[in-house]
Design a protein around this motif. Structure first.
Motif, PDB file in Angstrom:
ATOM      1  N   SER A 257       0.803  -1.220   0.000  1.00  0.00           N
ATOM      2  CA  SER A 257       0.000   0.000   0.000  1.00  0.00           C
ATOM      3  C   SER A 257       0.836   1.270   0.000  1.00  0.00           C
ATOM      4  O   SER A 257       0.343   2.328  -0.371  1.00  0.00           O
ATOM      5  CB  SER A 257      -0.953   0.001   1.193  1.00  0.00           C
ATOM      6  OG  SER A 257      -0.212  -0.055   2.395  1.00  0.00           O
ATOM      7  N   SER A 258       2.099   1.203   0.399  1.00  0.00           N
ATOM      8  CA  SER A 258       2.901   2.424   0.454  1.00  0.00           C
ATOM      9  C   SER A 258       3.359   2.880  -0.923  1.00  0.00           C
ATOM     10  O   SER A 258       3.723   4.037  -1.092  1.00  0.00           O
ATOM     11  CB  SER A 258       4.118   2.215   1.351  1.00  0.00           C
ATOM     12  OG  SER A 258       4.988   1.257   0.761  1.00  0.00           O
TER      13      SER A 258
ATOM     14  N   ILE B 271      -5.289   2.355  -5.328  1.00  0.00           N
ATOM     15  CA  ILE B 271      -5.843   1.009  -5.325  1.00  0.00           C
ATOM     16  C   ILE B 271      -6.402   0.748  -3.925  1.00  0.00           C
ATOM     17  O   ILE B 271      -5.709   0.997  -2.941  1.00  0.00           O
ATOM     18  CB  ILE B 271      -4.760  -0.032  -5.670  1.00  0.00           C
ATOM     19  CG1 ILE B 271      -4.191   0.255  -7.058  1.00  0.00           C
ATOM     20  CG2 ILE B 271      -5.306  -1.442  -5.591  1.00  0.00           C
ATOM     21  CD1 ILE B 271      -2.945  -0.521  -7.357  1.00  0.00           C
ATOM     22  N   PRO B 272      -7.632   0.233  -3.806  1.00  0.00           N
ATOM     23  CA  PRO B 272      -8.192  -0.037  -2.475  1.00  0.00           C
ATOM     24  C   PRO B 272      -7.295  -0.965  -1.659  1.00  0.00           C
ATOM     25  O   PRO B 272      -6.700  -1.902  -2.185  1.00  0.00           O
ATOM     26  CB  PRO B 272      -9.535  -0.709  -2.784  1.00  0.00           C
ATOM     27  CG  PRO B 272      -9.882  -0.246  -4.158  1.00  0.00           C
ATOM     28  CD  PRO B 272      -8.569  -0.087  -4.875  1.00  0.00           C
ATOM     29  N   ASP B 273      -7.191  -0.695  -0.368  1.00  0.00           N
ATOM     30  CA  ASP B 273      -6.327  -1.482   0.516  1.00  0.00           C
ATOM     31  C   ASP B 273      -6.694  -2.958   0.568  1.00  0.00           C
ATOM     32  O   ASP B 273      -5.858  -3.783   0.903  1.00  0.00           O
ATOM     33  CB  ASP B 273      -6.357  -0.906   1.939  1.00  0.00           C
ATOM     34  CG  ASP B 273      -5.577   0.393   2.033  1.00  0.00           C
ATOM     35  OD1 ASP B 273      -4.718   0.643   1.165  1.00  0.00           O
ATOM     36  OD2 ASP B 273      -5.832   1.156   2.986  1.00  0.00           O
ATOM     37  N   ALA B 274      -7.930  -3.304   0.244  1.00  0.00           N
ATOM     38  CA  ALA B 274      -8.352  -4.708   0.299  1.00  0.00           C
ATOM     39  C   ALA B 274      -7.510  -5.585  -0.614  1.00  0.00           C
ATOM     40  O   ALA B 274      -7.363  -6.780  -0.378  1.00  0.00           O
ATOM     41  CB  ALA B 274      -9.824  -4.831  -0.080  1.00  0.00           C
ATOM     42  N   ALA B 275      -6.932  -5.013  -1.664  1.00  0.00           N
ATOM     43  CA  ALA B 275      -6.138  -5.802  -2.600  1.00  0.00           C
ATOM     44  C   ALA B 275      -4.745  -6.107  -2.082  1.00  0.00           C
ATOM     45  O   ALA B 275      -4.034  -6.916  -2.665  1.00  0.00           O
ATOM     46  CB  ALA B 275      -6.018  -5.057  -3.935  1.00  0.00           C
ATOM     47  N   MET B 276      -4.357  -5.488  -0.997  1.00  0.00           N
ATOM     48  CA  MET B 276      -2.978  -5.636  -0.532  1.00  0.00           C
ATOM     49  C   MET B 276      -2.706  -6.971   0.151  1.00  0.00           C
ATOM     50  O   MET B 276      -1.567  -7.330   0.358  1.00  0.00           O
ATOM     51  CB  MET B 276      -2.618  -4.492   0.423  1.00  0.00           C
ATOM     52  CG  MET B 276      -2.772  -3.120  -0.170  1.00  0.00           C
ATOM     53  SD  MET B 276      -1.882  -2.924  -1.724  1.00  0.00           S
ATOM     54  CE  MET B 276      -2.733  -1.549  -2.428  1.00  0.00           C
ATOM     55  N   THR B 277      -3.741  -7.693   0.506  1.00  0.00           N
ATOM     56  CA  THR B 277      -3.527  -8.995   1.146  1.00  0.00           C
ATOM     57  C   THR B 277      -4.050 -10.100   0.243  1.00  0.00           C
ATOM     58  O   THR B 277      -5.122 -10.009  -0.325  1.00  0.00           O
ATOM     59  CB  THR B 277      -4.251  -9.059   2.506  1.00  0.00           C
ATOM     60  OG1 THR B 277      -5.633  -8.786   2.306  1.00  0.00           O
ATOM     61  CG2 THR B 277      -3.662  -8.062   3.486  1.00  0.00           C
TER      62      THR B 277
END
Length: 185
Positions: A157-158, A175-181
């Motif tokens: 996310s950074s 990009i929405p944070d939900a995609a980061m995991t």
């Protein structure tokens, strides 16, 4: 002897000075970051087109033909079109709106690239669901998904955003944070 300025003139001068200082601070911050580009936002405008990112997530690419065994990702040699070994497919939903009075051409798969993280290079889109729609009429909108193949560990996310470039203009979309995991079932 010079007369005093009216209160309205002094307030206007003060507001102008504050606005100038704020603009300078933003410019210095961008230079310090080394990018010189605007921060990413969920919505951007390039020319007469506006784009909004509404959702992002990893696609389940596991092949499972039984009810008792866990699935596995088929290698590209066995199923053409699958991501390369070690990569997964990220789906990013984008809506494009023609805000101008004329029809515009568009090619979303060619116009968007993913910047996956601080050390990663740009990732080109594998494909999308926009089809072969070459133009968009005035006031019209189209929604679709763009697909990017990359190792999930490269996305953080950074330093992750979509770069959108067309007709000499560009924008950064968050990009929405939900995609980061990564979540495999």
């Amino acid at each position: 002897m010079v007369g005093r300025l009216p209160v309205k003139a002094r307030i206007a001068g003060l507001l102008l000075a504050l606005a100038t200082l704020a603009a300078a601070a933003v410019g210095v911050g961008a230079m310090a970051a080394g990018t010189g580009a605007a921060p990413a936002a969920p919505t951007g405008q390039v020319g007469r087109l506006a784009a909004t990112v509404s959702d992002a997530g990893w696609l389940g690419m596991d092949h499972d033909m039984s009810t008792t065994a866990s699935g596995y990702q088929m290698p590209p040699a066995m199923m053409p079109g699958m991501p390369a070994t070690g990569d997964d497919r990220l789906s990013i939903a984008v809506t494009l709106v023609n805000t101008g009075p004329d029809t515009v051409t568009l090619h979303p798969v060619d116009e968007f690239t993913l910047h996956a993280g601080p050390a990663a290079t740009k990732v080109t889109a594998y494909g999308g669901t926009f089809g072969e729609l070459p133009r968009l009429g005035p006031g019209a909108a189209v929604s679709g998904s763009l697909f990017f193949d990359l190792p999930p560990s490269q996305l953080d996310s950074s330093g992750a955003w979509l770069d959108w470039s067309r007709d000499g203009g560009s924008a950064r979309l968050s990009i929405p944070d939900a995609a980061m995991t990564m979540q495999h079932q």
